[in-house]
Design an enzyme around this catalytic site. Sequence first.
Site, PDB file in Angstrom:
ATOM      1  N   HIS A   1     -24.245  11.120  22.379  1.00 26.36           N
ATOM      2  CA  HIS A   1     -25.289  11.330  21.063  1.00 26.36           C
ATOM      3  C   HIS A   1     -25.849  10.010  19.962  1.00 26.36           C
ATOM      4  O   HIS A   1     -26.407  10.368  19.019  1.00 26.36           O
ATOM      5  CB  HIS A   1     -25.315  12.733  20.157  1.00 26.36           C
ATOM      6  CG  HIS A   1     -25.818  14.072  20.874  1.00 26.36           C
ATOM      7  ND1 HIS A   1     -26.585  14.405  21.869  1.00 26.36           N
ATOM      8  CD2 HIS A   1     -24.394  14.481  22.369  1.00 26.36           C
ATOM      9  CE1 HIS A   1     -26.941  15.651  22.543  1.00 26.36           C
ATOM     10  NE2 HIS A   1     -25.558  15.109  22.845  1.00 26.36           N
TER      11      HIS A   1
ATOM     12  N   GLU B   1       0.759  -1.255  -0.241  1.00 25.51           N
ATOM     13  CA  GLU B   1       0.066   0.154  -0.344  1.00 25.51           C
ATOM     14  C   GLU B   1       1.214   1.228   0.237  1.00 25.51           C
ATOM     15  O   GLU B   1       1.056   2.678  -0.604  1.00 25.51           O
ATOM     16  CB  GLU B   1      -1.190  -0.133   1.005  1.00 25.51           C
ATOM     17  CG  GLU B   1      -2.043  -1.466   1.190  1.00 25.51           C
ATOM     18  CD  GLU B   1      -1.177  -2.086   1.984  1.00 25.51           C
ATOM     19  OE1 GLU B   1      -2.016  -3.230   2.411  1.00 25.51           O
ATOM     20  OE2 GLU B   1      -0.490  -2.314   2.346  1.00 25.51           O
TER      21      GLU B   1
ATOM     22  N   GLU C   1      -4.120  -5.334  17.884  1.00 26.24           N
ATOM     23  CA  GLU C   1      -2.520  -6.475  16.577  1.00 26.24           C
ATOM     24  C   GLU C   1      -2.091  -6.657  17.696  1.00 26.24           C
ATOM     25  O   GLU C   1      -1.206  -7.909  17.307  1.00 26.24           O
ATOM     26  CB  GLU C   1      -1.906  -5.484  15.853  1.00 26.24           C
ATOM     27  CG  GLU C   1      -1.121  -5.903  14.914  1.00 26.24           C
ATOM     28  CD  GLU C   1      -0.821  -5.185  13.549  1.00 26.24           C
ATOM     29  OE1 GLU C   1      -1.446  -5.249  12.515  1.00 26.24           O
ATOM     30  OE2 GLU C   1       0.013  -4.260  13.941  1.00 26.24           O
TER      31      GLU C   1
END
Length: 544
Positions: free
Chosen positions: A388, A216, A357
């Site tokens: 909320h 990535e 992890e």
Amino acid sequence: MASAQGDVAAGPAWQRLQQHYETARGLQLRELFDADPTRGETFTATAGELYVDYSKHRLTAETLELLVALAEERGVPEQFAAMVTGQKINTTEGRAVLHTALRAPRGTVVEVDGVDVVPGVHEVLDKMAGFADSVRSGEWKGHTGKRIRTVINIGIGGSDLGPAMAYDALLPFTQRDLDFRFVSNVDGADIYEATRDIEADETLFIVSSKTFTTQETLANAHTARDWLLGKLGDESAVAKHFVAVSTNASAVGEFGIDTDNMFGFWDWVGGRYSFPSAIGLSLMIAIGPDGFRELLAGMREIDEHVRTTPLDRNVPVLLGLIGVWYRDFFGAQAHAVLPYSNYLGKFPAYLQQLDMESNGKYVRKDGELVTVDTGPIVWGTPGTNGQHAYYQLIHQGTTMIPADFIGIARPAEEIGEHQDLLVANLFAQTEALAFGKTPDEVRAEGVAEDLVQHKTFPGNRPTTTILAAELTPRVLGQLVATYEHKVFTQGVIWGINSFDQWGVELGKVLAKRIAPELTEAEVDLAHDSSTNTLIRRYRSMRGR
């Protein structure tokens, strides 16, 4: 001392805790506080500048004694000493675990394979400081002679979560004429949005990949490189707009980065523990070398606290033991971290990697399967937003979710009455969770009988409150190190290796296999029928 690798449930300390649980499971916080008016003062501890209130937990002094006995039986102090002195406690990878050495003061000796690692740590820190100062001052110029205005950190996992979290947390301490962005997702939208509105000749990319092969990270780095060259049109520009945090000099050089601008680190630093290393270069540029050193000093204070403080007052150990109490005896599957500070918005996400992890394991160090539950699901968002959203479930749901509430007394900027209102909500939530509201109390408010049960709060929901006067680099360091050592304590109790992450590997391998199959329609697919069908459907959607 029992082996820290064996079955914890077979030890006498665990069995005593199990017997104690049979009587303690019915403990009510209302009754505990009524019986001991000083409970809110005595069930507290401090570490560095952190004040920790653990009085709103379903435990007694006896519970704590039994938990501490468990830590002693499992050898938590001995295992901590083994870690900080460079012993290879990461047994599945044959590595030392020395994130604590990243904040060791000059002159400290920490040896791995007979080599003192501390001088190398400070050599890198000094190199980082020189570079950070040159960017902050404008001395470092881009290809066209302009100063750097935007810094983009490209990494993933610990190479992204740590620096990004700490940057947000310490935003008031950053140099505000510099813009910092963090790219991690291989989704092209991430790198596109990071670069769409900035000037190439004023941008510095920091590529963070130990091996310089992370799929990535390299995909984003090459896209960033193509973007830069598309704007500036000169290969030599790469050396002025890219630096690397890596150990692979040849790959860094091939990319076009001057290896003099490569900042190294070591295999004894796990990714999720790495932002105090060169991985934190973007953060050092943001807050300056002095601020970064303050962060390290805060971490070091907690390291010393763990090393020197008796277990019954040792904050990270106590937090770890309390977590074991709920995970393994009450069956709590989740743990919420709820910072009442907007700057700590990414802290729960950072802790997700640190905790899950590390301790999401079903195999012990000795290779046997665990017989007890290990790491919980960690989640959370800043208060008061969560109130909320999902607090309904914490208050009146059928699942007990222990929670950490983190509060700051003095904000970076005083804006009217905001801080008092924020902290009032924090204290109110922990009080409501602990003590709830009984049916009789609801009736006394004149509520109609058919609504009484709906408006009753069971209470008895456990929380820890962590308070600090200010959110400074030093305090952030203390918070991070506290959770690091909490996670470590739990790993020792369970007998697992908290420092490998084999569970992330299989998906990476399969992704490399699937990637070419998404573009080559004639490739024979040999996956399961679901995956094969999904690949074909994706090809169709892409017109392939």
